[in-house]
Design a protein around this motif. Structure first.
Motif, PDB file in Angstrom:
ATOM      1  N   LYS A 102       0.841  -1.199   0.000  1.00 29.90           N
ATOM      2  CA  LYS A 102       0.000   0.000   0.000  1.00 29.90           C
ATOM      3  C   LYS A 102       0.879   1.254   0.000  1.00 29.90           C
ATOM      4  N   ILE A 103       0.426   2.257  -0.716  1.00 27.42           N
ATOM      5  CA  ILE A 103       1.123   3.532  -0.759  1.00 27.42           C
ATOM      6  C   ILE A 103       0.545   4.433   0.321  1.00 27.42           C
ATOM      7  N   ILE A 104       1.418   5.017   1.106  1.00 27.53           N
ATOM      8  CA  ILE A 104       1.004   6.021   2.085  1.00 27.53           C
ATOM      9  C   ILE A 104       1.524   7.349   1.548  1.00 27.53           C
ATOM     10  N   PRO A 105       0.622   8.190   1.008  1.00 25.94           N
ATOM     11  CA  PRO A 105       1.075   9.413   0.354  1.00 25.94           C
ATOM     12  C   PRO A 105       1.682  10.422   1.319  1.00 25.94           C
ATOM     13  N   MET A 106       2.548  11.263   0.786  1.00 24.28           N
ATOM     14  CA  MET A 106       3.191  12.339   1.533  1.00 24.28           C
ATOM     15  C   MET A 106       2.663  13.653   0.977  1.00 24.28           C
ATOM     16  N   TYR A 107       2.421  14.602   1.821  1.00 22.67           N
ATOM     17  CA  TYR A 107       1.949  15.892   1.349  1.00 22.67           C
ATOM     18  C   TYR A 107       2.857  17.023   1.809  1.00 22.67           C
ATOM     19  N   ASP A 108       4.026  16.687   2.286  1.00 19.97           N
ATOM     20  CA  ASP A 108       5.002  17.696   2.691  1.00 19.97           C
ATOM     21  C   ASP A 108       5.487  18.437   1.452  1.00 19.97           C
ATOM     22  N   PRO A 109       6.080  19.578   1.635  1.00 16.58           N
ATOM     23  CA  PRO A 109       6.671  20.227   0.456  1.00 16.58           C
ATOM     24  C   PRO A 109       7.709  19.292  -0.177  1.00 16.58           C
ATOM     25  N   MET A 110       7.669  19.220  -1.479  1.00 15.56           N
ATOM     26  CA  MET A 110       8.605  18.368  -2.201  1.00 15.56           C
ATOM     27  C   MET A 110       9.924  19.120  -2.373  1.00 15.56           C
ATOM     28  N   PRO A 111      11.045  18.386  -2.402  1.00 16.10           N
ATOM     29  CA  PRO A 111      12.330  19.060  -2.601  1.00 16.10           C
ATOM     30  C   PRO A 111      12.440  19.609  -4.025  1.00 16.10           C
ATOM     31  N   ILE A 112      13.177  20.663  -4.176  1.00 20.04           N
ATOM     32  CA  ILE A 112      13.464  21.202  -5.507  1.00 20.04           C
ATOM     33  C   ILE A 112      14.873  20.755  -5.860  1.00 20.04           C
ATOM     34  N   PRO A 113      15.007  19.959  -6.909  1.00 21.69           N
ATOM     35  CA  PRO A 113      16.345  19.460  -7.251  1.00 21.69           C
ATOM     36  C   PRO A 113      17.257  20.594  -7.704  1.00 21.69           C
TER      37      PRO A 113
ATOM     38  N   THR B  75       3.700  12.080  -5.018  1.00 18.67           N
ATOM     39  CA  THR B  75       3.496  12.317  -3.586  1.00 18.67           C
ATOM     40  C   THR B  75       3.642  11.049  -2.752  1.00 18.67           C
ATOM     41  N   MET B  76       4.163   9.986  -3.329  1.00 15.90           N
ATOM     42  CA  MET B  76       4.369   8.759  -2.555  1.00 15.90           C
ATOM     43  C   MET B  76       5.711   8.770  -1.819  1.00 15.90           C
ATOM     44  N   ASP B  77       6.645   9.599  -2.261  1.00 21.30           N
ATOM     45  CA  ASP B  77       7.916   9.797  -1.571  1.00 21.30           C
ATOM     46  C   ASP B  77       8.558  11.052  -2.147  1.00 21.30           C
ATOM     47  N   LYS B  78       9.726  11.392  -1.672  1.00 17.27           N
ATOM     48  CA  LYS B  78      10.366  12.624  -2.136  1.00 17.27           C
ATOM     49  C   LYS B  78      11.363  12.380  -3.268  1.00 17.27           C
ATOM     50  N   ASN B  79      11.530  11.134  -3.678  1.00 15.54           N
ATOM     51  CA  ASN B  79      12.453  10.837  -4.766  1.00 15.54           C
ATOM     52  C   ASN B  79      11.985  11.513  -6.041  1.00 15.54           C
ATOM     53  N   THR B  80      12.924  11.926  -6.870  1.00 16.82           N
ATOM     54  CA  THR B  80      12.631  12.757  -8.030  1.00 16.82           C
ATOM     55  C   THR B  80      13.278  12.183  -9.276  1.00 16.82           C
ATOM     56  N   VAL B  81      12.521  12.156 -10.369  1.00 15.39           N
ATOM     57  CA  VAL B  81      13.044  11.718 -11.657  1.00 15.39           C
ATOM     58  C   VAL B  81      13.515  12.956 -12.410  1.00 15.39           C
ATOM     59  N   ILE B  82      14.753  12.924 -12.871  1.00 11.61           N
ATOM     60  CA  ILE B  82      15.352  14.051 -13.597  1.00 11.61           C
ATOM     61  C   ILE B  82      15.454  13.695 -15.076  1.00 11.61           C
ATOM     62  N   TYR B  83      15.085  14.641 -15.921  1.00 10.70           N
ATOM     63  CA  TYR B  83      15.183  14.494 -17.376  1.00 10.70           C
ATOM     64  C   TYR B  83      16.177  15.547 -17.868  1.00 10.70           C
ATOM     65  N   GLU B  84      17.267  15.090 -18.477  1.00 11.16           N
ATOM     66  CA  GLU B  84      18.324  15.976 -18.966  1.00 11.16           C
ATOM     67  C   GLU B  84      18.583  15.750 -20.444  1.00 11.16           C
TER      68      GLU B  84
END
Length: 189
Positions: free
Chosen positions: A28-39, A52-61
């Protein structure tokens, strides 16, 4: 049928390798609603995607070849910033690349270096990789009907499982081409 002693460790290893990852996806996913980090920004970053399931971020370059030219066959490099593990950089898995966060690209204007980009999990968003005003590559799309430069995508998840998350909406943010004003749009996938 009896399994010999030599095959028991192999069978156990097989069960661990095949079935444990499957169990993780049914969690089960427990969503997060904290401010997300800005990479951290860098000169090659096109946009980033967060859920919003975690703070991990996908980067596209932009993916340049060894001569400093855009890689025609693979124009975008994609990776994770694992904020849940102290900001570690890691690659997408094959499953993530094929079904969730990967892209498909097609060169549509060779002379100007313009690519049509499709995010594999959401094919209805028209994205174009192209040189911007300063010849640095950008992702151009329409946000609220306005031609814009895409900056980030937020997938707002309210629960569900990793295989079937409950997505309330997707929010795209960018800057209008005409006046650089920040603009957002929310839609249901």
């Amino acid at each position: 049928m009896m399994i010999s002693g030599n095959f028991k460790p192999i069978l156990v290893l097989y069960l661990i390798v095949v079935f444990l990852p499957m169990l993780a996806f049914t969690q089960k996913i427990i969503p997060m609603y904290d401010p997300m980090p800005i990479p951290p920004s860098n000169k090659n970053m096109l946009f980033y995607l967060q859920r919003t399931m975690d703070k991990n971020t996908v980067i596209y370059e932009v993916n340049y070849d060894e001569n400093g030219k855009i890689n025609i066959k693979d124009p975008i490099k994609i990776y994770w910033i694992d904020y849940e593990e102290g900001g570690k950089i890691s690659q997408l898995t094959n499953v993530q690349r094929k079904f969730a966060y990967g892209i498909k690209s097609k060169l549509v204007d060779k002379r100007r270096g313009i690519f049509k980009i499709i995010i594999v999990s959401y094919k209805n968003l028209d994205l174009y990789l192209m040189p911007g005003e300063d010849n640095r590559y950008i992702i151009r799309t329409k946000i609220n009907g306005q031609e814009s430069v895409l900056k980030n995508i937020l997938v707002y998840i309210t629960g569900g499982t990793y295989l079937k998350p409950d997505v309330k909406y997707v929010e795209i943010t960018g800057n209008e081409i005409s006046d650089k004003k920040l603009i957002k749009e929310r839609f249901q996938p």
